[in-house]
Scaffold this active site. Structure first.
Site, PDB file in Angstrom:
ATOM      1  CD  GLN A  26      -3.161   0.882   2.068  1.00  0.00           C
ATOM      2  OE1 GLN A  26      -3.291  -0.186   2.669  1.00  0.00           O
ATOM      3  NE2 GLN A  26      -4.024   1.872   2.198  1.00  0.00           N
ATOM      4  CG  ASP A  27       1.486   4.058   3.023  1.00  0.00           C
ATOM      5  OD1 ASP A  27       1.332   2.986   3.665  1.00  0.00           O
ATOM      6  OD2 ASP A  27       1.438   5.169   3.559  1.00  0.00           O
TER       7      ASP A  27
ATOM      8  CE1 TYR B 294       6.458  -2.053   6.878  1.00  0.00           C
ATOM      9  CE2 TYR B 294       8.514  -2.220   5.630  1.00  0.00           C
ATOM     10  CZ  TYR B 294       7.377  -2.818   6.176  1.00  0.00           C
ATOM     11  OH  TYR B 294       7.176  -4.176   6.015  1.00  0.00           O
ATOM     12  CG  HIS B 295       4.704   5.702   9.101  1.00  0.00           C
ATOM     13  ND1 HIS B 295       4.893   5.849  10.454  1.00  0.00           N
ATOM     14  CD2 HIS B 295       3.660   4.856   8.941  1.00  0.00           C
ATOM     15  CE1 HIS B 295       3.988   5.127  11.088  1.00  0.00           C
ATOM     16  NE2 HIS B 295       3.224   4.508  10.198  1.00  0.00           N
TER      17      HIS B 295
ATOM     18  CG  PHE C 273       5.390  -6.531   2.406  1.00  0.00           C
ATOM     19  CD1 PHE C 273       4.555  -6.519   3.519  1.00  0.00           C
ATOM     20  CD2 PHE C 273       4.807  -6.620   1.150  1.00  0.00           C
ATOM     21  CE1 PHE C 273       3.172  -6.597   3.389  1.00  0.00           C
ATOM     22  CE2 PHE C 273       3.421  -6.697   1.007  1.00  0.00           C
ATOM     23  CZ  PHE C 273       2.609  -6.684   2.127  1.00  0.00           C
TER      24      PHE C 273
ATOM     25  CB  SER D  61       3.179  -7.005   7.503  1.00  0.00           C
ATOM     26  OG  SER D  61       2.033  -6.342   7.984  1.00  0.00           O
TER      27      SER D  61
ATOM     28  CB  SER E 215      -9.865  -5.261   0.554  1.00  0.00           C
ATOM     29  OG  SER E 215      -9.479  -4.294   1.509  1.00  0.00           O
TER      30      SER E 215
ATOM     31  CG  HIS F 224      -2.142  -6.832   4.599  1.00  0.00           C
ATOM     32  ND1 HIS F 224      -1.202  -6.739   5.619  1.00  0.00           N
ATOM     33  CD2 HIS F 224      -1.697  -6.035   3.593  1.00  0.00           C
ATOM     34  CE1 HIS F 224      -0.234  -5.917   5.229  1.00  0.00           C
ATOM     35  NE2 HIS F 224      -0.504  -5.481   4.006  1.00  0.00           N
TER      36      HIS F 224
ATOM     37  CB  SER G 284      -1.404  -6.590   9.041  1.00  0.00           C
ATOM     38  OG  SER G 284      -2.794  -6.789   9.222  1.00  0.00           O
TER      39      SER G 284
END
Length: 297
Positions: free
Chosen positions: A137-138, A140-141, A151, A162, A240, A261, A263
């Site tokens: 999705q986006d 790691y922050h 990942f 994850s 999803s 997912h 997670s």
């Protein structure tokens, strides 16, 4: 003198009608150019005016011009083989706006990953050597985590939850797999596993902060190119969000494996036991491709 003839008397008089006709004839013949006669040509008997060598040279020059144009538009860190196929995206208004947005964000604060690592996923293998696609999705922050592969985290950063769950599934799915003790998935990417996030940048400590700024349009174009131009890829769509992003994949030409997912919130509801890693290898073999060595990390 009386009785002397003039010079005009030696010629018979010319009628006005004849004079007019001859004047018109002179005008038509001398002033208007004669149109050349064009012979009828049978189109089927006509061959290309260019030789095969000339056509080949034109094609090579066109390719060289496109590559030169691509190199001028290609962002920092974007590899050559990917740039040749995706360069047209870089000139579109949305990508110019996106580039400005990310640049402005970096002026205001910290953005992950670093600019030179945004497109790490293009540097691992040639675009035509991709065999497996895993969509995230986006990025790691957190500090030092994101480096351009979904990942994945660079050493010595500990694997996020994850990824730990992915390792647990691998231990049960792939014979001989052992936790590598790190979270760097470069070894997979170099074998043709595309680890692609839908959004390629993020503001520090603010998940999804760069959502809907244009990255999704660009990564959709990447997925679409792979779907349209390659054959027998295996797409692993976990959750999803990834499944929605992969909805346009041509399933007649590619294989799609779906699960929840990995997670901690969802892994126990179908990710554990999905055996996607071994199934991906089986599908690659059926397509005549070499399998992924998931242990090579």
């Amino acid at each position: 003198m009386i009785g002397q003839k003039t010079i005009n008397s030696f010629f018979s008089p010319v009628s006005k009608k004849r004079l007019s006709q001859e004047t018109n004839k002179t005008t038509e013949d001398d002033i208007e150019p004669k149109k050349p006669k064009i012979a009828a040509v049978d189109p089927e008997s006509q061959s290309s005016p260019l030789s095969p060598e000339q056509l080949d040279k034109i094609a090579r020059n066109k390719k060289a011009a496109l590559e030169k144009l691509a190199s001028g538009l290609t962002p920092q860190g974007f590899s050559e083989s990917w740039g040749r196929e995706l360069w047209s995206e870089f000139s579109k208004p949305y990508f110019k706006d996106l580039t400005k947005f990310v640049s402005d964000e970096r002026k205001r604060g910290t953005v992950y990953p670093p600019a030179e690592q945004i497109f790490t996923w293009t540097q691992m293998c040639d675009i035509r050597d991709v065999k497996v696609v895993i969509l995230g999705q986006d990025p790691y922050h957190g500090p030092g985590q994101a480096h351009g592969l979904c990942f994945s985290v660079k050493r010595p950063v500990s694997p996020p939850p994850s990824l730990e769950n992915m390792y647990k599934e691998l231990v049960s799915d792939i014979e001989g797999f052992k936790h590598p003790g790190h979270g760097d998935l470069t070894g997979w990417a170099q074998q043709g596993v595309l680890l692609l996030n839908a959004v390629l940048t993020v503001r520090a400590h603010q998940a999804n902060s760069h959502k809907d700024k244009g990255w999704e349009v660009f990564t959709d174009a990447v997925v679409q190119w792979l779907s349209n131009n390659l054959q027998g890829l295996v797409f692993l769509l976990w959750g999803s969000y990834a499944q929605k992003k992969g909805s346009a994949i041509n399933r007649k030409h590619h294989h799609v494996l779906q699960a929840v997912h990995p997670s901690p919130l969802s892994a126990h509801r179908g990710f554990f036991g999905c055996k996607h890693f071994s199934k991906a290898n089986e599908l690659l073999k059926k397509s005549g491709k070499s399998p992924i060595d998931w242990k090579a990390l």
